[in-house]
Design a protein around this motif. Structure first.
Motif, PDB file in Angstrom:
ATOM      1  N   ARG A 120       0.869  -1.183   0.000  1.00  0.00           N
ATOM      2  CA  ARG A 120       0.000   0.000   0.000  1.00  0.00           C
ATOM      3  C   ARG A 120       0.900   1.226   0.000  1.00  0.00           C
ATOM      4  O   ARG A 120       2.066   1.130   0.373  1.00  0.00           O
ATOM      5  CB  ARG A 120      -0.933  -0.010   1.219  1.00  0.00           C
ATOM      6  N   PRO A 121       0.412   2.377  -0.440  1.00  0.00           N
ATOM      7  CA  PRO A 121       1.254   3.582  -0.444  1.00  0.00           C
ATOM      8  C   PRO A 121       1.656   3.971   0.967  1.00  0.00           C
ATOM      9  O   PRO A 121       1.032   3.561   1.950  1.00  0.00           O
ATOM     10  CB  PRO A 121       0.350   4.638  -1.089  1.00  0.00           C
ATOM     11  N   ALA A 122       2.722   4.756   1.073  1.00  0.00           N
ATOM     12  CA  ALA A 122       3.193   5.184   2.388  1.00  0.00           C
ATOM     13  C   ALA A 122       2.107   5.977   3.097  1.00  0.00           C
ATOM     14  O   ALA A 122       1.385   6.771   2.489  1.00  0.00           O
ATOM     15  CB  ALA A 122       4.454   6.032   2.242  1.00  0.00           C
ATOM     16  N   PHE A 123       1.965   5.739   4.385  1.00  0.00           N
ATOM     17  CA  PHE A 123       0.964   6.449   5.181  1.00  0.00           C
ATOM     18  C   PHE A 123       1.343   7.916   5.309  1.00  0.00           C
ATOM     19  O   PHE A 123       2.498   8.255   5.578  1.00  0.00           O
ATOM     20  CB  PHE A 123       0.864   5.813   6.564  1.00  0.00           C
ATOM     21  N   GLN A 124       0.374   8.789   5.088  1.00  0.00           N
ATOM     22  CA  GLN A 124       0.584  10.228   5.215  1.00  0.00           C
ATOM     23  C   GLN A 124      -0.061  10.704   6.519  1.00  0.00           C
ATOM     24  O   GLN A 124      -1.279  10.843   6.600  1.00  0.00           O
ATOM     25  CB  GLN A 124      -0.030  10.957   4.015  1.00  0.00           C
ATOM     26  N   PRO A 125       0.736  10.936   7.559  1.00  0.00           N
ATOM     27  CA  PRO A 125       0.164  11.264   8.873  1.00  0.00           C
ATOM     28  C   PRO A 125      -0.347  12.696   8.956  1.00  0.00           C
ATOM     29  O   PRO A 125      -0.020  13.552   8.134  1.00  0.00           O
ATOM     30  CB  PRO A 125       1.356  11.056   9.822  1.00  0.00           C
ATOM     31  N   LEU A 126      -1.143  12.940   9.990  1.00  0.00           N
ATOM     32  CA  LEU A 126      -1.608  14.272  10.341  1.00  0.00           C
ATOM     33  C   LEU A 126      -0.987  14.658  11.673  1.00  0.00           C
ATOM     34  O   LEU A 126      -1.085  13.902  12.640  1.00  0.00           O
ATOM     35  CB  LEU A 126      -3.139  14.302  10.469  1.00  0.00           C
ATOM     36  N   PRO A 127      -0.316  15.816  11.788  1.00  0.00           N
ATOM     37  CA  PRO A 127       0.291  16.217  13.057  1.00  0.00           C
ATOM     38  C   PRO A 127      -0.752  16.297  14.164  1.00  0.00           C
ATOM     39  O   PRO A 127      -1.902  16.668  13.930  1.00  0.00           O
ATOM     40  CB  PRO A 127       0.887  17.596  12.750  1.00  0.00           C
ATOM     41  N   ILE A 128      -0.335  15.939  15.372  1.00  0.00           N
ATOM     42  CA  ILE A 128      -1.244  15.914  16.521  1.00  0.00           C
ATOM     43  C   ILE A 128      -0.929  17.074  17.457  1.00  0.00           C
ATOM     44  O   ILE A 128       0.199  17.223  17.931  1.00  0.00           O
ATOM     45  CB  ILE A 128      -1.116  14.580  17.290  1.00  0.00           C
TER      46      ILE A 128
END
Length: 242
Positions: free
Chosen positions: A117-125
């Motif tokens: 699967r494509p690399a996970f693109q996180p959301l800053p917390i």
């Protein structure tokens, strides 16, 4: 994942800190190199320069900014874990693990096979709401495309639901306790679904052991919003997906 012993200077409690790995754009995991033997420092105020460190990917040589490693002690003290600074003389290892020639940081090494699967693109917390949103994004990346967040948190503390799954996100600055793990598992059992737990501060030892016995995937998250697996059930979920 590198682990180092850490002692809190405030309460003298001993911990084992595991360095989180982040996905480099080339697809390889990248982690800040911990400076062994250097004293940890309690965080009393924050600045941009102190909160981020430069990390060099050992696969493609790319430089990226990742969060400065931190540990939240149960006594309430937040500790900064020192890392080895990146220098211009650092080089990516060659195929056999030794030092290889420098290469442009924007050109990744060839991959023998595409990732599943494509690399996970996180959301800053930055807030508890961000933590729930990031966990939802991660579950969708795993294949749970119908993930929803209830408009109001239920008494059972279910933060996210999807077909065949419920999840809880613990965003407090203390390790998740045994009771929280068992309550989530009982709610999942009564609904005949899978349960997944996300925590910002990790898990108490008995909580982690109980989750292992129940086969419940456990993840920890940092400020980048990148969940990291804690147990084999989490590793298996990443491997198989939804």
């Amino acid at each position: 994942m590198e682990s180092v012993p850490v002692r809190c200077p405030a309460c003298r409690r001993d911990h084992t800190y595991s360095t989180p790995a982040y996905p480099c754009p080339c697809g390889a995991p990248s982690a800040p190199p911990v400076l062994r033997g250097a004293p940890v420092v309690p965080i009393t105020h924050r600045t941009w320069n102190d909160d981020w460190v430069t990390v060099r990917c050992r696969t493609c040589g790319r430089h990226d900014q990742w969060p400065q490693p931190e540990l939240c002690c149960p006594c309430g003290t937040v500790l900064r874990i020192p890392v080895r600074p990146v220098t211009e003389t650092d080089s990516a290892p060659g195929p056999a693990g030794g030092a290889g020639p420098d290469r442009p940081s924007h050109i990744p090494l060839p991959r023998t096979a595409p990732p599943p699967r494509p690399a996970f693109q996180p959301l800053p917390i930055g807030t508890a709401h961000d933590a729930v949103a990031s966990a939802a994004r991660y579950l969708k990346w795993l294949g749970y495309h119908d993930v929803v967040q209830p408009a109001e948190r239920s008494p059972a503390r279910i933060d996210l639901r999807a077909t065949g799954l419920i999840a809880q996100v613990d965003a407090v600055c203390r390790p998740t306790v045994l009771r929280d793990v068992e309550c989530l598992w009982l709610n999942a059992l009564s609904a005949s679904v899978t349960s997944v737990f996300f925590s910002l501060a990790g898990y108490a030892q008995d909580a982690e052991a109980r989750a292992d016995g129940l086969g419940m995937p456990l993840f920890v998250m940092d400020r980048t919003g990148t969940p990291q697996p804690v147990n084999s059930a989490a590793d298996e979920l990443i491997s198989t997906g939804a």
